[in-house]
Design a protein around this motif. Structure first.
Motif, mmCIF file in Angstrom:
data_model
loop_
_atom_site.group_PDB
_atom_site.id
_atom_site.type_symbol
_atom_site.label_atom_id
_atom_site.label_comp_id
_atom_site.label_asym_id
_atom_site.label_seq_id
_atom_site.Cartn_x
_atom_site.Cartn_y
_atom_site.Cartn_z
ATOM 1 N N VAL A 69 0.820 -1.205 0.000
ATOM 2 C CA VAL A 69 0.000 0.000 0.000
ATOM 3 C C VAL A 69 0.862 1.267 0.000
ATOM 4 O O VAL A 69 0.611 2.203 -0.771
ATOM 5 C CB VAL A 69 -0.941 0.021 1.223
ATOM 6 C CG1 VAL A 69 -1.695 1.353 1.315
ATOM 7 C CG2 VAL A 69 -1.920 -1.136 1.160
ATOM 8 N N GLN A 70 1.866 1.289 0.835
ATOM 9 C CA GLN A 70 2.595 2.522 1.096
ATOM 10 C C GLN A 70 3.730 2.788 0.117
ATOM 11 O O GLN A 70 3.978 3.935 -0.249
ATOM 12 C CB GLN A 70 3.152 2.487 2.532
ATOM 13 C CG GLN A 70 3.623 3.838 3.043
ATOM 14 C CD GLN A 70 2.481 4.829 3.210
ATOM 15 O OE1 GLN A 70 1.325 4.422 3.366
ATOM 16 N NE2 GLN A 70 2.792 6.113 3.162
ATOM 17 N N ASP A 71 4.443 1.750 -0.279
ATOM 18 C CA ASP A 71 5.618 1.940 -1.142
ATOM 19 C C ASP A 71 5.920 0.614 -1.821
ATOM 20 O O ASP A 71 6.856 -0.097 -1.438
ATOM 21 C CB ASP A 71 6.812 2.408 -0.299
ATOM 22 C CG ASP A 71 8.024 2.792 -1.125
ATOM 23 O OD1 ASP A 71 7.990 2.621 -2.351
ATOM 24 O OD2 ASP A 71 9.025 3.246 -0.540
ATOM 25 N N PRO A 72 5.148 0.253 -2.850
ATOM 26 C CA PRO A 72 5.249 -1.091 -3.435
ATOM 27 C C PRO A 72 6.617 -1.438 -4.015
ATOM 28 O O PRO A 72 6.944 -2.612 -4.149
ATOM 29 C CB PRO A 72 4.169 -1.093 -4.523
ATOM 30 C CG PRO A 72 3.846 0.349 -4.764
ATOM 31 C CD PRO A 72 4.074 1.047 -3.472
ATOM 32 N N THR A 84 6.806 2.736 -10.392
ATOM 33 C CA THR A 84 5.885 1.726 -9.857
ATOM 34 C C THR A 84 4.488 2.300 -9.663
ATOM 35 O O THR A 84 4.321 3.308 -8.976
ATOM 36 C CB THR A 84 6.394 1.190 -8.507
ATOM 37 O OG1 THR A 84 7.719 0.681 -8.672
ATOM 38 C CG2 THR A 84 5.480 0.079 -7.994
ATOM 39 N N PRO A 85 3.460 1.689 -10.257
ATOM 40 C CA PRO A 85 2.090 2.172 -10.054
ATOM 41 C C PRO A 85 1.723 2.208 -8.577
ATOM 42 O O PRO A 85 1.981 1.263 -7.833
ATOM 43 C CB PRO A 85 1.249 1.129 -10.804
ATOM 44 C CG PRO A 85 2.158 0.593 -11.853
ATOM 45 C CD PRO A 85 3.515 0.555 -11.208
ATOM 46 N N GLY A 86 1.143 3.327 -8.154
ATOM 47 C CA GLY A 86 0.726 3.487 -6.768
ATOM 48 C C GLY A 86 1.799 3.992 -5.842
ATOM 49 O O GLY A 86 1.534 4.238 -4.668
ATOM 50 N N ALA A 87 3.019 4.166 -6.348
ATOM 51 C CA ALA A 87 4.111 4.613 -5.485
ATOM 52 C C ALA A 87 3.966 6.066 -5.064
ATOM 53 O O ALA A 87 4.407 6.463 -3.978
ATOM 54 C CB ALA A 87 5.456 4.417 -6.198
#
Length: 223
Positions: A69-72, A84-87
Motif C-alpha cells: 500500500v505505502q511503497d510497493p 511503480t504504479p501506486g508509489a
C-alpha cells in the motif's frame, strides 16, 4: 532585434545554469547530510529493531500489506521510485527524510534536498533500518490522548495491543490512515476511513490495481 534576442537567450542560459547549480547544491547537501547522520541513525534503528519495533515485528503478511500500500517498490528502489504504479511521488525513504532532515518542510526546492537525503540514507542504511526509523516517526493522527507519532505507538494507543496481535481489520485501519493522518478518526466511527480500508482490501485481494504512479488513493478500487 537580433541583439535583443541574443541577450534574451544568454540570460535564459544563465538562468538554466543557475537553476542546475541550485539543484546540484541542494541535492548534494541532502546526500552528504544523510551520510553524516547515518551512524547515529543506524544505532537508533538497531535499538528499535532489538526492541521489537522494526518492520519484521509486524508479522510477514502484515508487513507485506503495508509495503504494498505505502511503497510497493520499497524493496528494490534506492530511495526514489518514479515508475511503480501506486508509489506516488514520495517513497518511505523520502517520507522519513522529510522528518529527519527538516524542522519544517516546505514544498519546492526542499524536495530536492529531501531526495538527496533519501539517496544518502539508502547508501548507508539497510532497508530494515530505514523501515524501523520510518515506523517510529510516521504521523498517525489523533488518538484518545492527542496526536500519535509512530505505527507501534498508534497500535498500542488505539487497540492496547502490539501490531502482531491485531486482527486484519484493525491493522488495515492503521495502514489506511498513513496517506492522510489528519483526515481520519482512528478512535471512532469514520466512513472515510472505512472506504479507504475497503479499497486496500480490494488491492490486497487482487481485485484492482493502481492506475498509475500517482494513484495513491486507489481510484480503481472504489465502490
Amino acid at each position: 532585434m537580433k541583439k535583443l534576442l541574443r541577450i534574451s537567450l544568454r540570460l535564459l542560459g544563465l538562468l538554466i545554469l543557475l537553476l542546475f547549480a541550485v539543484i546540484l547544491w541542494s541535492g548534494g547537501k541532502g546526500y552528504y547530510d544523510a551520510l553524516a547522520d547515518s551512524g547515529a541513525l543506524a544505532e537508533r534503528a538497531d535499538r528499535l529493531i532489538e526492541d521489537g519495533r522494526g518492520g519484521t515485528s509486524l508479522g510477514e503478511s502484515q508487513l507485506a500489506i503495508l509495503i504494498k500500500v505505502q511503497d510497493p517498490g520499497f524493496g528494490n528502489h534506492k530511495g526514489v521510485d518514479l515508475t511503480t504504479p501506486g508509489a506516488g511521488l514520495t517513497t518511505i525513504t523520502q517520507s522519513l527524510s522529510k522528518r529527519l532532515a527538516f524542522e519544517t518542510f516546505q514544498p519546492g526546492f526542499a524536495k530536492i534536498r529531501q531526495t538527496g537525503y533519501a539517496l544518502g540514507l539508502e547508501a548507508r542504511l539497510g532497508k530494515q533500518q530505514i523501515l524501523a526509523l520510518w515506523l517510529a516517526t510516521v504521523p498517525m493522527g489523533e488518538g484518545p490522548d492527542g496526536w500519535i507519532t509512530g505505527f507501534h505507538a498508534a497500535s498500542q494507543a488505539i487497540y492496547d495491543r502490539a501490531p502482531p496481535e491485531l486482527d486484519r481489520d484493525e491493522f488495515l485501519r492503521l495502514v489506511a490512515v498513513l496517506i492522510a493522518p489528519g483526515a481520519y478518526d482512528l478512535s471512532g466511527a469514520d466512513t472515510k476511513l472505512d472506504d479507504r480500508v475497503s479499497r486496500i482490501e480490494k488491492l490486497i485481494a487482487g481485485e484492482c490495481r493502481p492506475t498509475g504512479l500517482n494513484d495513491v488513493w486507489l481510484e480503481a478500487c472504489g465502490n
